[in-house]
Write an enzyme that holds these catalytic residues in place. Sequence first.
Site, PDB file in Angstrom:
ATOM      1  N   ASP A  15     -20.431 -36.310  14.320  1.00  0.00           N
ATOM      2  CA  ASP A  15     -19.299 -35.478  14.423  1.00  0.00           C
ATOM      3  C   ASP A  15     -18.211 -36.440  15.194  1.00  0.00           C
ATOM      4  O   ASP A  15     -18.118 -36.519  16.179  1.00  0.00           O
ATOM      5  CB  ASP A  15     -19.494 -34.243  15.303  1.00  0.00           C
ATOM      6  CG  ASP A  15     -18.339 -33.331  15.582  1.00  0.00           C
ATOM      7  OD1 ASP A  15     -17.189 -33.933  15.292  1.00  0.00           O
ATOM      8  OD2 ASP A  15     -18.390 -32.136  15.663  1.00  0.00           O
ATOM      9  N   HIS A  18     -13.370 -34.930  20.867  1.00  0.00           N
ATOM     10  CA  HIS A  18     -14.114 -35.094  22.020  1.00  0.00           C
ATOM     11  C   HIS A  18     -14.394 -36.481  22.483  1.00  0.00           C
ATOM     12  O   HIS A  18     -15.331 -36.901  23.359  1.00  0.00           O
ATOM     13  CB  HIS A  18     -15.719 -34.777  21.073  1.00  0.00           C
ATOM     14  CG  HIS A  18     -15.890 -33.697  20.543  1.00  0.00           C
ATOM     15  ND1 HIS A  18     -15.703 -32.398  21.174  1.00  0.00           N
ATOM     16  CD2 HIS A  18     -15.972 -33.163  19.238  1.00  0.00           C
ATOM     17  CE1 HIS A  18     -15.798 -31.455  20.260  1.00  0.00           C
ATOM     18  NE2 HIS A  18     -15.852 -31.880  19.050  1.00  0.00           N
ATOM     19  N   ILE A  74     -13.215 -32.619  25.194  1.00  0.00           N
ATOM     20  CA  ILE A  74     -14.295 -31.494  25.517  1.00  0.00           C
ATOM     21  C   ILE A  74     -15.881 -32.004  24.901  1.00  0.00           C
ATOM     22  O   ILE A  74     -15.702 -32.683  23.759  1.00  0.00           O
ATOM     23  CB  ILE A  74     -14.019 -30.120  25.050  1.00  0.00           C
ATOM     24  CG1 ILE A  74     -13.906 -30.250  23.541  1.00  0.00           C
ATOM     25  CG2 ILE A  74     -12.842 -29.783  25.808  1.00  0.00           C
ATOM     26  CD1 ILE A  74     -13.420 -28.712  22.974  1.00  0.00           C
ATOM     27  N   GLY A  94     -19.844 -28.229  21.000  1.00  0.00           N
ATOM     28  CA  GLY A  94     -20.583 -27.071  21.277  1.00  0.00           C
ATOM     29  C   GLY A  94     -21.891 -27.404  20.782  1.00  0.00           C
ATOM     30  O   GLY A  94     -22.890 -26.840  21.363  1.00  0.00           O
TER      31      GLY A  94
END
Length: 284
Positions: free
Chosen positions: A187, A192, A207, A210
């Site tokens: 990803d 991120h 961040i 998830g």
Amino acid sequence: MPIDAARAVAAEPRSSEIAWDHKDIQLYHLGLGAGTPATDLDELRYTLESRLHVLPSFATVAGAGMAFAGGLAAPGLDINLASVLHGGQRIELHRPIPVKGTAVSTSRVAAVYDKGKAAVIVVRTAAADEDGPLWTSDAEIFARGEGGFGGERGPSVRAELPDRAPDRTVERAVREDQALLYRLSGDWNPLHADPEFAKLAGFDRPILHGLCTYGMTLKTVVDTLLGGDVARVRAYSTRFAGVVFPGETLRIRTWAGKGRIQASVTAAERDDAPVLADTVVEHM
């Protein structure tokens, strides 16, 4: 162009061959924070090739997680990808994932729900090798501003937590560099890693993925409640309720029942802000 749910669901599935080996497994586990302490025998099951087992949530990154993007390219889904959020995830394991394997991954849009101001798209991916089915994965994609096309509203399932104190509360530190390591499993979203991109998305800093929190939580459940035995996991589902920033601490509360463990995951430093909700591990 509005979403055409019937066309998306009726579209031909997309198949591709995926492959992985011990390096992919080890990198994924390290991205979840495995390997601390480095010489701990329990941690070596995640990091040392001669002892390796596979955490079932690896299914979400096998083949670099391309099924997610492929599902959103289905006919009838003319949507703005900038409006897309990962709303929920479920995996069902048909048997333990081998340390090295080749499989055919087949993805399709299983459902499209109209939530009014948003649409929820369920992308279902099934992986099978020459010995049969390995896993089935459902990714719930929340597309803001894409609702109102006249479709079914769909289910609203919530896993109510038991009305008692949790059986266990475990805290797991998120390393400052954890998102940078986890993204190497496939990803590459700059949200991120790139502070400037994160600010454009409304965050003051990058961040954590998830699905990284998702994997960290499953590892905690396996290690603390399932005797470290990944083969006991039959299914695992969650709803993404909030963000985590690298450097924070996850507070994972668990309630054990018959064949079922429920979890609540919060950000400890932010007054237990919700991170994962409706989280259930089904096990044997």
